[in-house]
Scaffold this active site. Structure first.
Site, PDB file in Angstrom:
ATOM      1  N   GLY A 264       0.930  52.599  -6.697  1.00 48.60           N
ATOM      2  CA  GLY A 264       1.600  53.413  -7.686  1.00 48.60           C
ATOM      3  C   GLY A 264       3.041  52.954  -7.868  1.00 48.60           C
ATOM      4  N   CYS A 265       3.626  53.273  -9.017  1.00 50.65           N
ATOM      5  CA  CYS A 265       4.987  52.816  -9.315  1.00 50.65           C
ATOM      6  C   CYS A 265       6.014  53.531  -8.450  1.00 50.65           C
ATOM      7  CB  CYS A 265       5.297  52.994 -10.795  1.00 50.65           C
ATOM      8  SG  CYS A 265       4.926  54.634 -11.461  1.00 50.65           S
TER       9      CYS A 265
END
Length: 337
Positions: free
Chosen positions: A150-151
């Site tokens: 995930g970012c």
């Protein structure tokens, strides 16, 4: 011979970023772009930045049809939808980089708790490399399936992993404050990302309930070798792209700012995409790049780290290509510098 590549769910922001990177990759040919919603529209009509650069059309293909055209598949499908098709792709001999959260968590129960669905492919959980090369490079090399991070977690994990590994910070009582541009919410229209709602406004959301929290704690726990607990608060910022993350942790002993920076620099000295900087970084410093910038300060006996990255590149598509390069034995920086 170039690797034949397909992109599932090619209409989103991460997908167009991925296409732009792959178009300059010397070892890649894009052979299929899928969408269930856009009919057979040219991809350039959905993403006008691609006009004159790629002539492919969007298609609604079955996994078997995708596998007949591609050796490697980048899945930009939502969670749950991704794990519905990936087993068939793997069975057909494709390698897959999955952008969704479907293979990031090790426990089916934790996945169901945070994502509200039973996992479609639970037997594979805990066996898929987490696609952060700075920590799991050897597991990623040659893998058939990689779970792209995930970012938000990328910005948090890169800042804290070296300090936990060195035993410089307590693994509990870590506070994480993150701010992201609106593209992090995806391209599907929502009231909260409607321009009049988010412009000239800064807001926190999903406090204590954000789905990236268990991902952050799981990966940092692996690094620390013990349970890690974070209080993670994300914020929506009225800008297109970028993430700025500030963490607050308690040192295990008295340390100097120089010692903390030396720890970060030593950990990342051979990493092509992590820069430890002396100044306080800003999102514009990394916009459009696959870099993450990190620094640290000591404030009132707390270690404060500040990290920033582009949520669509190092937080998504750039990381995916970095993983692809490792999977196929290409130089890790190919198409990314």
């Amino acid at each position: 011979m170039a690797i034949r590549v397909a992109i599932l769910g090619a209409t989103g922001y991460t997908a167009v970023e991925l296409i732009k990177i792959l178009l300059r990759h010397p070892e890649v040919t894009i052979t299929a772009l899928t969408s269930r919603q856009e009919g057979n529209a040219p991809i350039a009509s959905v993403h006008p930045t691609l006009v004159g650069r790629i002539s492919a059309n969007l298609e609604n293909l079955t996994p078997a049809e995708v596998a007949a055209r591609a050796e490697c598949v980048f899945s930009c499908l939502p969670h749950c939808a991704s794990a519905e098709v990936i087993p068939e792709l793997l069975k057909a001999g494709c390698r897959v980089v999955d952008f969704s959260a479907d293979y990031r968590l090790n426990s089916p129960q934790v996945y169901e708790e945070w994502y509200g669905h039973r996992h479609p492919d639970p037997e594979r959980l805990g066996k898929v490399p987490y696609g952060l090369p700075e920590l799991f490079r050897e597991e990623i090399r040659g893998a058939s399936l990689v779970a792209n991070p995930g970012c938000y977690p990328t910005s948090v994990i890169l800042a804290l992993a070296p300090l936990l590994k060195a035993g410089l910070i307590e693994p509990r009582d870590i506070i994480v404050d993150s701010k992201s541009g609106v593209s992090g919410a995806g391209r599907t229209p929502k009231l909260t990302t409607h321009f009049p709602e988010c412009n000239e406004s800064l807001s926190a959301y999903n406090v204590g309930r954000h789905r990236h929290q268990p991902e952050i704690e799981q990966v940092l726990g692996q690094v620390a070798g013990s349970t890690v607990e974070v209080v993670f608060t994300p914020h929506l910022v009225p800008m297109d792209r970028g993430i700025l993350t500030t963490t607050y942790s308690r040192p295990t002993r008295q340390v100097s700012e120089d010692e903390v920076l030396d720890c970060l620099e030593s950990f990342y000295q051979n990493e092509p995409f992590v820069q430890v900087v002396d100044h306080l970084p800003a999102t514009k410093d990394t916009a459009g790049t696959n870099f993450c910038h990190i620094t640290a300060r000591i404030v009132r006996d707390r270690i404060v780290t500040v990290s920033c990255l582009d949520n669509l590149v190092k937080g998504a598509s750039g990381a995916a290509v970095q993983n692809f390069n490792l999977m196929y034995g290409f130089p890790e920086t190919t198409a990314l510098l």
